[in-house]
Structure formats: structure tokens, C-alpha cells
Design an enzyme around this catalytic site. Sequence first.
Site, PDB file in Angstrom:
ATOM      1  CE  LYS A 197      50.453  18.276  53.565  1.00 10.42           C
ATOM      2  NZ  LYS A 197      49.851  17.971  52.495  1.00 10.42           N
ATOM      3  CB  SER A 198      55.847  21.242  51.716  1.00  8.26           C
ATOM      4  OG  SER A 198      56.746  21.107  51.103  1.00  8.26           O
ATOM      5  CB  ILE A 249      46.576  19.799  50.085  1.00  8.53           C
ATOM      6  CG1 ILE A 249      46.487  18.917  49.418  1.00  8.53           C
ATOM      7  CG2 ILE A 249      46.944  19.604  51.872  1.00  8.53           C
ATOM      8  CD1 ILE A 249      45.330  17.696  49.088  1.00  8.53           C
ATOM      9  N   GLY A 250      47.214  23.005  50.301  1.00 10.24           N
ATOM     10  CA  GLY A 250      47.069  24.856  50.456  1.00 10.24           C
ATOM     11  C   GLY A 250      48.278  24.194  51.759  1.00 10.24           C
ATOM     12  CB  CYS A 284      54.546  27.656  47.991  1.00 11.61           C
ATOM     13  SG  CYS A 284      56.288  27.999  48.423  1.00 11.61           S
ATOM     14  CB  THR A 293      51.171  19.953  40.127  1.00 11.81           C
ATOM     15  OG1 THR A 293      51.429  21.308  41.438  1.00 11.81           O
ATOM     16  CG2 THR A 293      51.237  18.730  40.984  1.00 11.81           C
ATOM     17  N   GLY A 327      50.338  12.586  37.995  1.00  8.48           N
ATOM     18  CA  GLY A 327      50.207  11.754  37.895  1.00  8.48           C
ATOM     19  C   GLY A 327      50.674  11.323  35.759  1.00  8.48           C
ATOM     20  N   GLY A 382      57.028  13.499  39.128  1.00  5.83           N
ATOM     21  CA  GLY A 382      55.558  13.981  37.967  1.00  5.83           C
ATOM     22  C   GLY A 382      55.092  12.387  37.174  1.00  5.83           C
ATOM     23  CB  THR A 427      49.055  10.541  41.243  1.00  7.22           C
ATOM     24  OG1 THR A 427      49.937  12.065  41.849  1.00  7.22           O
ATOM     25  CG2 THR A 427      47.871   9.860  40.963  1.00  7.22           C
TER      26      THR A 427
END
Lengths: 313, 261
Positions: free
Chosen positions: A47-48, A73-74, A132, A195, A219, A245, A268
Site C-alpha cells: 500500500k502507498s 480510503i484516503g 493523488c 482508478t 474492477g 484496472g 480488486t
Amino acid sequence: MNMRSRNLEVKIGNLALANPIMPASGAFGVEMNQAMDFNRLGALVPKSITKYPRGGNPTPRVCEVTSGMINSIGIQSKGIDYYIKEAIPEYAQYPVPLISSISGDTVEEFVEMCQIIGNHPDVDAIELNISCPNLEHDGKAFGMDPDISYDLIKRAKQVTDVPLIAKLTPNVRSIQEIAIACENAGADALTVANTFLAMAIDIHTMKPKIGNIMGGISGPAVKPMIVRMIYQVYQSVDIPIIGCGGVMNPEDAIEMMVAGATAVQVGTASFINPNSMIEIIEGIEAYMIDKEIDDINELIGRFHADGTPNLCV
Amino acid sequence: MQSNKLSILEHRQVSVRYWHMVVSAQGLTEQIRPGQFFNILCGNRALPFLRRPFSIYRINREEETIEFLYLVQGAGTREMTNMKVGESIDLLGPFGIGFTLDEQWETVLLLARGVGIATLAALAQEAVAQGKQCIAILSARSRNDLLAADTLQGLGVDVLKVTEEDGNSDVTQVEELIMDILDKRKIDAGFTCGSKRLSRLMQKVSINNGFPAQVALEEHMACAMGACFACVCDIREGDAIKSVRICTEGPVFDLSKVVMA
């Protein structure tokens, strides 16, 4: 014939991957080793990470839509110090390249993080999440502006020797324009893409289905758009593309490679079947055997090689 | 955690809105704790697309079965009602931290609302099996939705029912009910699930009366295994507030630490 060994190795810059399949950042964590064998992946992409700890967005952070999900999620993160102390050692125990995804609030922060992470002995490449929001530009994503993208990558290149992968946002007028800017700045590869900005409303409560109102959709719903973008970016740049993607199965991954991707990220799909990535690798091998393809590199950009006209869209 | 394809032994509609499913869980029941959950594939298609988390309604270690009592609420649960006896169901789990039952506790109070009754039913069985006195306040929209009440009574649980239908389910009314219980009996621990308002009430009552309480929280999940950070809540630790994952650090938490939004 079928016993002959097939080459699944691909290269991202100077980094060799045993196969093209890796997780999409944000959809992968150490906890998933309960469900799959990390040793078999092409790379690990946690994760980032952000420079400082951050709490993330209000719940609900995910919602389901037809053939996909929206998330906001942020980038909940424990910060770079924790990452170096706790996360990197966890991933370093696997003999698989570690690609660190980083996210910054400013260009300066990206560069600082590249300097620290990019000189860590256990980090093999960095994926810069330029999708981001840029706090210096009213929250507009870095990756929406070719000049900022260029500046960011150019400066990051000066502080580390590991391959730098720019994770592009699809929420742009022309993804080729950003891709070219990143390549000119010295990016070693491009992830196509993050996304798509999306939204869903609960018609019973009249409230948004995501706490942050808008989120990013992933997805199978987005896969055809990503295939199109890989196709376009492949025509515009010479650096490797990592497709991302909506890949749910081996066929989806192969399709992206044929469109021009050198490697493929899976996100996903792992939420529905945590062993998806392993099954995709096995499926690609089976496809190669069936089609008598010895080297997976023969598949990359095959669509273009077959002389399909470059139509204006 | 493991990936399981289990055979459906029973599956029927038990009230207007609820269904009950029994699945064969050989070799699995020993490791499952009340309060834990499974992430179930309700259908393999465009919609429902994601899995759905379901708490366990009953762990039957003798028959080696597990049971789910679920509310038909959306695309996932609607699809699930089409599953037939004899078919297999794809479950990931068990996930999360379940309830803790201290050996010293003699009497426990359960406060459950709606589908949260299913979650606490598994705990009630465990408590009764350990010889504890168990009092359960079950709250629902209608009497029809209190289907686990008879099962719990059959186990020897003291069941008190409140519903909107009977006009006795207001938080203030439930608080009076709890105060009545506390006047007569010594409660060693409280447990709650299914309602924010009732969780807040249990938090207040347990703190004021000096007994520990646990809550099983619910949230939309994607991976259910700690990777995606979708299902978070805030936990108070000393003076600090920490964001934790419900799927991994929970779903059962010490209620006194939960920041009730």
C-alpha cells in the site's frame, strides 16, 4: 513440446521480474500471505506510503457497483519511519522484488521520500502515485498536469538509482500527454492506470455511498477503458507499461499485454479471490503452452505488431 | 483464515426478512469463536460483485456444522437466498477477533438489535455451555424479527423482547429495563451488537456500573483480511485516538475504548 520451459520473465527498467503479475498498490498487504504464496509473484507492491502518518477518509470507504467497486480510503498510512522499520523487513523476507508505492502532498515530499526509500537496500523500485491530490495546486492530482509530472519525475530521478514507475491517473484529457512528459523526465515505466473518479448515491437515504462523496472505481467495469489507454500509451512512449484496472483472470492480463503492457497489476480481484494472482500466473502459462509461445515477451504489444492501423479516436 | 467450499445442509426462509443456513464445517468448528465472521461469495457475477461478511449464528461442534442467520437486505443477501441445499458455498474465514468470556464471570448481559441478535446468539450458546447465567435483551422492528428468541430461551437464556411493534424499544425504555435488571442481579459483563444507539447505551451503563463490555462492530468491507483499510473505526488508547481495522483488530472491541460516532 509441453514440457519445454516457458519464459515468463519480463523487465521493468533494469529490474527483472520472474513473471509479469504483481499486486496493485492498495489491494495488497502482508495479511494476504494466509491466502497465497508471495514467492510466486512477479513483484510485491505494498500500500502507498506517505511521509507522515495519516488517518484516511471517513467511512463508508468502499461501495459495490455493478462489476466493480468505488473506494476512497484516503491513503491511511503509518508514515515512512514505520514503513522502514516494520513494513520493508516483512516484505524483504520474500525473494521477490519489492516495489514501494509512495504518495506525497507536494513535489518536495515525493523527492524526499524517493531519496530515503530509493536508497534502501531492500527496495527494488518505486511506484510514484502521482494520481493523488497535490496540496500546492488546490488538490488537483500531480498526474493531471504534464509540467508538474515532468518536474516531479525529473527531480525524483536525481536522488535514486532504482527504477521509477509513474502511476498515472486516467482522469485526464490525454493520458498520452502525461505519459510522454513522464518518459521525457526519465521515468523507467508507467502504471496505466489508477482508478477512475466515480460516485454512487443511495436513493433510499439520499446520501452518497462513499463517506468522501467521490471515490475511484476499480474492477472489471473499467478494464476496457484501461485496455484502450494501454493501447494509446504504447504508441506514445518506449518505456514499459504496467497495466492496472479490472483484471480478474488470465485472459484479462493477456489482453493488457497484447495491448502493450509489460506487466500487469491485480487489485480488486484479490478481494473476491485472494489467490487470484497465482491463478492468473498459472493461466498465462497454460495459454502460452496452448499457443506454443516460448517467451512471454512475444505477447507484449502484439496487437500493434500485427499491423493494426492506428486510427484516430 | 482459509478458503472453504462447504456443503449447504439446510437453507430456508424463517420469517419475512430472515433466512437461516446450515453448512457442513468438518474440521473447522474447533477453531471458530463467537463474534468471528466469514466473508461469503453470494454470487459470482457483476452484481453482487464483492463478498459479504457474515457473523456466525451458531457453531455446532458436535455435528460439525456452522449456521448463519441473515437479513435479506440487498443484492448479496437476495442472491444468497437462491442457494440450494446440496450446493456448495464459498467462504473465506474465519476472520477477526471474537468475544472474550472470562472464567470468573457468572452472569452476562446481552443487548442485541436486529441482525446483531445472530451475532450474540453464538456467544449466548458459548456462555451457557460454560455454565454462565445469560440475560438477553433482544430488540427489533417487529416481533417477527425476533426469531432467535425461542432458540435462546430453549438454551436457558433469560430473554427480554422489545420491538417497535410493541412500542417498548426506545433507548430510554431499554435503559430502564437494564436498570431494573441491575437492581436485581449482579452483571459481570455486557455484550452488544447491531445498533449504534444501543451500543452507546451499553457503553454508558457499563462504565457507570463498573462492568466490562464488548461490542461487535459492522462496516462495509472489501478484502476482510486487513489489506484494504476500508472498514475502520476509532479506538481510544489513553489520550490518543487510533484508527483500527474492524476486520482484523475487531470486529469485537472493548466497548469502553470505542469512539461511538
